[in-house]
Write an enzyme that holds these catalytic residues in place. Structure first.
Site, PDB file in Angstrom:
ATOM      1  N   GLU A 132       0.831  -1.201   0.000  1.00  0.00           N
ATOM      2  CA  GLU A 132       0.000   0.000   0.000  1.00  0.00           C
ATOM      3  C   GLU A 132       0.870   1.258   0.000  1.00  0.00           C
ATOM      4  O   GLU A 132       0.559   2.244  -0.663  1.00  0.00           O
ATOM      5  CB  GLU A 132      -0.915  -0.020   1.235  1.00  0.00           C
ATOM      6  CG  GLU A 132      -2.149   0.826   1.084  1.00  0.00           C
ATOM      7  CD  GLU A 132      -3.200   0.474   2.149  1.00  0.00           C
ATOM      8  OE1 GLU A 132      -4.041  -0.383   1.869  1.00  0.00           O
ATOM      9  OE2 GLU A 132      -3.147   1.043   3.249  1.00  0.00           O
ATOM     10  N   GLU A 145       2.205   1.681  -3.400  1.00  0.00           N
ATOM     11  CA  GLU A 145       1.103   2.131  -4.265  1.00  0.00           C
ATOM     12  C   GLU A 145       0.848   3.629  -4.068  1.00  0.00           C
ATOM     13  O   GLU A 145       0.669   4.371  -5.031  1.00  0.00           O
ATOM     14  CB  GLU A 145      -0.162   1.329  -3.932  1.00  0.00           C
ATOM     15  CG  GLU A 145      -1.331   1.625  -4.853  1.00  0.00           C
ATOM     16  CD  GLU A 145      -2.635   0.953  -4.394  1.00  0.00           C
ATOM     17  OE1 GLU A 145      -2.589   0.107  -3.470  1.00  0.00           O
ATOM     18  OE2 GLU A 145      -3.692   1.288  -4.968  1.00  0.00           O
ATOM     19  N   CYS A 191      -8.440  -2.141   3.953  1.00  0.00           N
ATOM     20  CA  CYS A 191      -8.305  -3.310   4.845  1.00  0.00           C
ATOM     21  C   CYS A 191      -9.630  -3.792   5.399  1.00  0.00           C
ATOM     22  O   CYS A 191      -9.765  -4.938   5.782  1.00  0.00           O
ATOM     23  CB  CYS A 191      -7.429  -2.975   6.044  1.00  0.00           C
ATOM     24  SG  CYS A 191      -5.848  -2.345   5.581  1.00  0.00           S
ATOM     25  N   SER A 230      -7.362   1.861  -2.413  1.00  0.00           N
ATOM     26  CA  SER A 230      -6.114   1.159  -2.672  1.00  0.00           C
ATOM     27  C   SER A 230      -6.461  -0.209  -3.233  1.00  0.00           C
ATOM     28  O   SER A 230      -7.392  -0.865  -2.766  1.00  0.00           O
ATOM     29  CB  SER A 230      -5.347   1.013  -1.358  1.00  0.00           C
ATOM     30  OG  SER A 230      -4.368   0.008  -1.507  1.00  0.00           O
ATOM     31  N   LYS A 275     -15.525 -10.173   7.255  1.00  0.00           N
ATOM     32  CA  LYS A 275     -14.376 -10.927   6.730  1.00  0.00           C
ATOM     33  C   LYS A 275     -14.826 -12.246   6.111  1.00  0.00           C
ATOM     34  O   LYS A 275     -14.179 -12.781   5.231  1.00  0.00           O
ATOM     35  CB  LYS A 275     -13.362 -11.191   7.840  1.00  0.00           C
ATOM     36  CG  LYS A 275     -12.519  -9.973   8.212  1.00  0.00           C
ATOM     37  CD  LYS A 275     -11.441  -9.672   7.181  1.00  0.00           C
ATOM     38  CE  LYS A 275     -10.679  -8.401   7.536  1.00  0.00           C
ATOM     39  NZ  LYS A 275      -9.927  -7.855   6.383  1.00  0.00           N
ATOM     40  N   GLU A 303     -15.754 -11.291   2.700  1.00  0.00           N
ATOM     41  CA  GLU A 303     -14.552 -10.966   1.924  1.00  0.00           C
ATOM     42  C   GLU A 303     -13.882 -12.253   1.434  1.00  0.00           C
ATOM     43  O   GLU A 303     -13.515 -12.368   0.266  1.00  0.00           O
ATOM     44  CB  GLU A 303     -13.577 -10.158   2.793  1.00  0.00           C
ATOM     45  CG  GLU A 303     -12.318  -9.733   2.066  1.00  0.00           C
ATOM     46  CD  GLU A 303     -11.312  -9.066   3.004  1.00  0.00           C
ATOM     47  OE1 GLU A 303     -11.046  -7.866   2.818  1.00  0.00           O
ATOM     48  OE2 GLU A 303     -10.790  -9.736   3.929  1.00  0.00           O
ATOM     49  N   GLU A 309     -13.321 -13.395  -6.477  1.00  0.00           N
ATOM     50  CA  GLU A 309     -11.997 -12.986  -6.956  1.00  0.00           C
ATOM     51  C   GLU A 309     -10.878 -13.336  -5.976  1.00  0.00           C
ATOM     52  O   GLU A 309      -9.709 -13.201  -6.274  1.00  0.00           O
ATOM     53  CB  GLU A 309     -11.980 -11.483  -7.283  1.00  0.00           C
ATOM     54  CG  GLU A 309     -12.195 -10.541  -6.102  1.00  0.00           C
ATOM     55  CD  GLU A 309     -13.656 -10.180  -5.830  1.00  0.00           C
ATOM     56  OE1 GLU A 309     -14.546 -10.974  -6.208  1.00  0.00           O
ATOM     57  OE2 GLU A 309     -13.901  -9.119  -5.220  1.00  0.00           O
ATOM     58  N   CYS A 340     -10.869  -2.278  14.181  1.00  0.00           N
ATOM     59  CA  CYS A 340     -11.142  -3.717  14.352  1.00  0.00           C
ATOM     60  C   CYS A 340     -11.313  -4.117  15.821  1.00  0.00           C
ATOM     61  O   CYS A 340     -12.012  -5.088  16.109  1.00  0.00           O
ATOM     62  CB  CYS A 340     -10.015  -4.529  13.750  1.00  0.00           C
ATOM     63  SG  CYS A 340      -9.662  -4.076  12.058  1.00  0.00           S
TER      64      CYS A 340
END
Lengths: 577, 164, 413
Positions: free
Chosen positions: A280, A283, A300, A320, A359, A362, A367, A504
């Site tokens: 990141e 990037e 994240c 990102s 999560k 996710e 993908e 989190c």
């Protein structure tokens, strides 16, 4: 604050003006029963279980909502109060699906605790609960409206913390329900699966989808090599579930517990968080130097990603492309780890322990995998792990210490603080500063981005270039930022956003009864971990260096791009006009 | 729950809804009145799901709020009724003036039960609380108009004859 | 019919309700013209001198209410006219709007002047949608004639507008905080108090909610306060609209001087009981009101006398139920109403109404036990002392009164 004099149960006491009767009673060690009250939410006074007698009033007063006044005399212990509270509880219980022994919240249910406290052993009222189908076909959250006690805490969490309002009050009288518009499946609504509703629910009407059986099955399968990663925020919350001091740091006991549960290797998501920073950070510098889309925003938090895809699909270019630590770990666990260990990727089962319900979603994204394999096979929340530990019968607080395994078991202090709002930003700045300036960062703490404030802003000097940054947590705050971004009215270069309040550590999968005060203690604990570590910058992590030297090449290189970056897609609304 | 197929929103309906929204200044605080006005122009007198989503988008309110309003207010409906929803008062004043006769006669004459529509979708029967026509009890109300003194078969027939 | 009076109803059938000119021709807006020459406090004082109590049901001293509303410091204030007349057997406000809309408007404009409000909202129940054209026309014509808008009647800074909002079938919206929620476009679930709407109501502004009948009294009192005071006994001056219905021969709305007996109202005005049957019970003030047996007939209709007889004025409704209907049938029908109208947010009202409905079914079937009767009473009392708003608190008034006056209904067989 001015002090005033009141009496509760004839005990005189001096309290601060503005306090509620519920708060004041705590000062004389009385816990007035309550159900709809939640310390972090607005008070609506709907369950009336906290009704108490105030001298001079014909009616009882709700203790959660009534502020004390000079000379007030309260009784919490009269027969009238006791009978009233008990009958109210009985009525609520009579409209609750009583499958207590087979309920996920068995032993951890506020209604159960109250019925025990009031000794409701011989109910006078018939059960009037409406049989409604359980919505259990979702990835993350299971809803059972027959268990709902209509306290509204889930709806308030959704509205007041997140500004989503996927669920709200509907209907009236005995048809009053807290649910989505037209009874739609949660995943198809504006819901972003953060799970804050499951953390707010006093009973078992909203719970995380339990995936522990899948883990038991994998652990029993001799052909499988089962590895586990643990997110940074889990280690400062898991102890809460076992009655330990709030926000205890239980990293090494947790590793022991996981090993004894039968995981073949116990790894650390903090390692993957350090890799995230490498990607990141690179990037970000690339976007700054080559005219990429700015501000760049962290990616994240899966609830946050869902939010962007559903609510700001026109702004996805700001995200990102770097995957979250969970998915970076997952991708490496099925590519790098087989290479290092010699184990076939097909035989590896990767489990995550996360503070988060989103999560699960996710990890299930199409993908997030390759060659027909998922990068992360099973995601458990902190609560699910605590149940596995309880099932195993471990005396968690007394477990001996153990360490994470190589080659993905070392995390720096930068990785550790990912679990708190501002942590990803601080971790990124520690690395970006050194890469951009070529100078050593001596003071690694960025205090401006720490703390519980909803939106934090700062400015960092990178070799003479001033870079404006912002940090937000809770989607209500995120919306403020995104509206400014959409309007082109912000000069930030880099923004960190976490879906859950506090980051989190306040995730929707954390132990029940997490409050703002507890979240703050968990934040402190994460910064303590950071401070105690010899390495506090991601790029100094020796295992991270290894993974780049021996496998990935360079950050944002060809292989990284393939494995560690992703794309985002607009989620269409049910109707488009 | 009645599920809508997409495609309720014809260009004609959309134009009519837009006109209602414009007349109320696209003001989300006028949601209750807006929904009543829309329900009036929809032939089966209800708010289809697709329309609720449309309003949420146009008025910049959450669809959950729109649904909350529809499901909360008894005069707003989330499922099709009929061209002429016949609202029979079930409250006490009509109750002591033999509204049971009105219920039974209408059900028999129309061949439908409570909360049912005739096959052609023309009539729909429902019970509602007191609408303040106690001086002409027993009474029914159809699309805003009150029909009172329905104490004979002839009067009920005459009432139905008006609904064309 | 000679026993009725015409104070509030003086303009009924005297003018075309669609014509402001005709209203002016019979003396309309003279009270407003007088009001604007007065200090607001004096207006409140004149109302107080007439001992007017709010006609929505709570019977709060109206002059005091206006005075308190005046003293609110916020530069922006709101008047709400509560036309959500939802109590069964109550239709007096309907009659007032139908027959004298401009008088209501005039009262509302005077209220706006007195309390220094900028906006007035009429919240009318959806069930009266047929009256919307009358009110919309009245508001439009009042604007055209300069009785609404900017600098009304040339008074610098007297800017006031009236808006018509519709309910949508929710009895609970007659409760002030639920009403303002509804005007704000939300479901009408009552707010927690405090804050009280007089300080923080519609759009968080100080809000004065008044019933249609209360506002319809204002112009008359400013013009002819002495006439008003000439009616009624010394401790309960004035006139009152009552809506009488049920098993009576001439159901309707009657303007009575306070102090007339219930017997006179039922037998002389409303024509007595259908078929000369005996009275089973009389309910005062709508579904949330208490009931009494025929022994209440000789009670004078005043706030104190009715209270003394265990009932109350409430909404002004008088429901006469004759011997054909049993007490339990009456109670189950009334319960049906509350089971439909509870907003559902607070537990005692939502769950209590549900259980009371079931218990009453048992009583009706004769399958109840002594403990069921005890439970019925306990739930009713719990609802009364713990419900969040007036709906839940008053929903079981009739049941509790029935348990007192008609114990045989609950006898265990």
């Amino acid at each position: 604050m001015a002090k005033i004099n009141i009496k509760i149960n004839n005990i005189p006491l001096e309290v601060e003006e503005g306090m509620t009767i519920l708060q004041a009673a705590k000062l004389i060690q009385v816990d007035i029963p309550h159900l709809c009250y939640h310390p972090d939410q607005s008070v609506r006074g709907h369950c009336r279980v906290c009704s108490v007698e105030v001298v001079g009033g014909r009616k009882l007063m709700p203790a959660c909502a009534t502020k004390v006044w000079e000379g007030m005399e309260v009784f919490t212990n009269t027969k009238k109060v006791y009978d009233t509270q008990k009958l109210l509880l009985e009525m609520i219980l009579a409209n609750h699906k009583q499958e207590c022994l087979t309920c996920q919240r068995n032993g951890n249910c506020e209604l159960q605790n109250l019925s025990k406290r009031f000794n409701l052993t011989s109910p006078k009222l018939p059960n009037v609960v409406e049989k409604l189908p359980v919505e259990n076909n979702a990835t993350c959250i299971v809803r059972d409206l027959s268990k709902c006690v209509k306290c509204g805490r889930c709806a308030k969490a959704c509205r007041e913390f997140q500004g989503i309002e996927a669920i709200s009050y509907t209907g009236r009288s005995s048809h009053f329900k807290v649910m989505s518009a037209f009874g739609e499946n949660l995943e198809k609504t504006d819901c972003i699966l953060c799970g804050q509703c499951t953390a707010a629910c006093p009973v078992g009407a909203l719970v995380e989808k339990d995936d522990t059986d899948k883990v038991y099955e994998a652990l029993q399968d001799p052909t499988k090599h089962v590895i586990v990663q643990v997110a940074p925020a889990v280690r400062v919350a898991l102890g809460d579930a076992f009655g330990m001091e709030k926000a205890s740091i239980v990293t090494s006991k947790m590793v022991t517990a996981l090993r004894r549960l039968g995981f073949d290797q116990v790894f650390d998501t903090n390692f993957a968080a350090d890799v995230t920073i490498m990607e990141e950070g690179t990037e970000l510098l690339d976007r700054v130097q080559n005219g990429g889309t700015l501000p760049m925003i962290t990616s994240c938090s899966p609830g946050w990603i869902n939010f962007m895809e559903k609510h700001y699909p026109d702004q996805l270019a700001h995200l990102s492309t770097t995957k979250s630590p969970q998915q970076i770990f997952g991708a490496l666990s099925k590519t790098y780890y087989p290479k290092v260990s010699g184990i076939d990727a097909k035989d590896i089962v990767t489990v995550s322990i996360m503070p988060c319900t989103a999560k699960k979603y996710e990890a299930a994204r199409p993908e997030m995998g390759r060659d027909g394999m998922k990068d992360v096979d099973i995601v458990l929340t902190t609560r699910e792990l605590s149940r596995m530990i309880a099932t195993a019968g471990f005396d968690f607080a007394e477990l001996p210490d153990d360490d994470f395994d190589a080659p993905m078991g070392i995390g720096t202090g930068a990785g550790a603080i990912f679990g708190a709002t501002g942590g990803v930003m601080e971790a990124a700045l520690r690395t970006v500063y050194e890469v951009a300036t070529g100078k050593e960062l001596v003071k690694v703490e960025f205090n401006d981005v720490r703390g519980y404030e909803g939106i934090k802003e700062s400015e960092v000097d990178l070799n003479g270039t001033k870079v404006r940054i912002a940090v937000a947590h809770g989607l209500k705050n995120a919306r403020v930022i995104m509206d400014a971004v959409r309007a082109g009215k912000c000069d930030y270069t880099f923004i960190e956003i976490m879906a859950c309040p506090g980051g989190c550590i306040g995730g929707g999968g954390q132990p029940i009864k997490t409050t703002v005060d507890i979240k703050k203690m968990r934040m402190d604990a994460l910064y303590d971990i950071d401070e105690s570590l010899p390495l506090r910058k991601s790029h100094e992590n020796p295992q991270v260096k290894e993974v780049y030297d021996n496998f990935l090449g360079k950050p944002c290189g060809h292989l990284s791009h393939d494995l560690l970056h992703t794309t985002y897609q607009k989620v269409d609304k049910k109707y488009t006009f | 729950m009645m599920r809508d197929e997409k495609g309720m929103m014809t260009p004609e309906l959309r134009a009519e809804i837009d006109a209602i929204l414009t007349a109320s200044g696209n003001d989300g605080s006028k949601l209750v009145g807006i929904l009543l006005d829309i329900q009036d122009i929809i032939p089966m007198h209800y708010i289809p799901e697709e329309v609720a989503y449309y309003l949420a988008e146009k008025l910049n309110v959450k669809v959950s709020n729109v649904y909350d309003v529809i499901s909360f207010y008894a005069s707003l409906y989330d499922r099709p009724r009929g061209q002429y929803p016949i609202q029979m008062c079930e409250s006490i004043v009509c109750g002591v003036n033999d509204n049971g006769f009105v219920f039974a006669t209408l059900q028999e004459m129309l061949g439908i039960g409570l909360n049912e529509a005739t096959a052609d979708g023309k009539y729909y029967l429902e019970c509602v609380p007191c609408f303040g026509a106690c001086d002409v009890a027993p009474a029914v109300r159809v699309n805003g108009k009150v029909y009172g003194h329905l104490n004979s078969r002839e009067k009920i027939e005459a009432m139905l004859a008006e609904l064309v | 019919m000679t026993k009725t009076v015409t104070f509030m109803t003086r303009n009924f059938n005297k003018y075309d309700v669609m014509s402001i000119d005709e209203y002016i021709a019979i003396g309309g807006f003279t009270a407003l013209k007088r009001a604007i020459t007065m200090d607001g406090e004096d207006i409140a004082r004149e109302i107080a001198a007439c001992q007017v109590k709010g006609r929505g049901g709570a019977a709060y001293d109206m002059g005091k209410k206006w005075s308190q509303a005046r003293s609110e410091k916020n530069p922006e204030k709101v008047i709400v006219c509560n036309a959500d007349e939802g109590e069964p057997c109550t239709f007096k406000d309907r009659t007032l709007i139908q027959n004298d809309p401009f008088n209501l408007l005039e009262g509302m404009i005077i209220a706006g002047y007195t309390m220094k409000a900028q906006n007035g909202y009429i919240y009318m129940r959806e069930e009266y949608s047929h009256l919307r054209p009358i009110l919309l026309n009245a508001i439009k014509q009042a604007n055209e004639k300069g009785y609404l808008g900017k600098n009304i009647l040339g008074v610098e800074g007297f800017d006031y507008q009236i808006h018509l909002y519709s309910g949508a079938g929710a009895y609970v919206c007659g409760e002030g905080t639920a009403l303002v929620e509804s005007i704000e476009g939300k479901a009408g679930r009552p707010r927690m108090k405090p804050p009280y709407i007089k300080q923080c109501g519609l759009y968080n502004l100080p809000t004065c909610v008044q019933n249609v009948e209360s506002l319809s009294l204002v112009a008359g009192i400013l013009n002819n306060g002495d006439t008003y005071k000439s009616y009624g006994p010394a401790d309960c001056l004035g006139t009152k609209l009552v809506s009488v219905a049920g098993n009576v021969n001439r159901p309707g709305v009657y303007e009575i001087p306070f102090g007339m007996t219930v017997r006179e109202i039922i037998y002389d005005l409303a024509g007595g009981v259908q078929g000369d049957r005996d009275i089973r019970l009389i309910q005062f003030g709508g579904a949330s009101g208490k009931i009494a047996p025929a022994s209440v007939l000789d009670t004078p209709y005043t706030y104190d006398d009715l209270k003394g007889a265990g009932v109350g004025v409430g909404s002004g409704a008088i429901l006469v139920v004759d011997e054909r209907t049993s007490v339990i049938d009456f109670l189950t029908t009334t319960q049906q109403f509350f089971s439909h109208e509870s907003c559902g947010q607070c537990a005692p009202c939502r769950e209590g109404n549900l259980h009371i409905k079931l218990l009453l079914q048992k009583v009706k079937a004769g399958t109840h036990t002594a403990s069921d009767v005890k439970l019925l009473k306990q739930i009713a009392e719990t609802m009364m002392i713990t419900s969040l708003c007036g709906l839940g608190q008053a929903a079981q008034s009739a049941l509790l009164a029935a348990m007192k006056h008609f114990p045989q209904t609950f006898e265990v067989k």
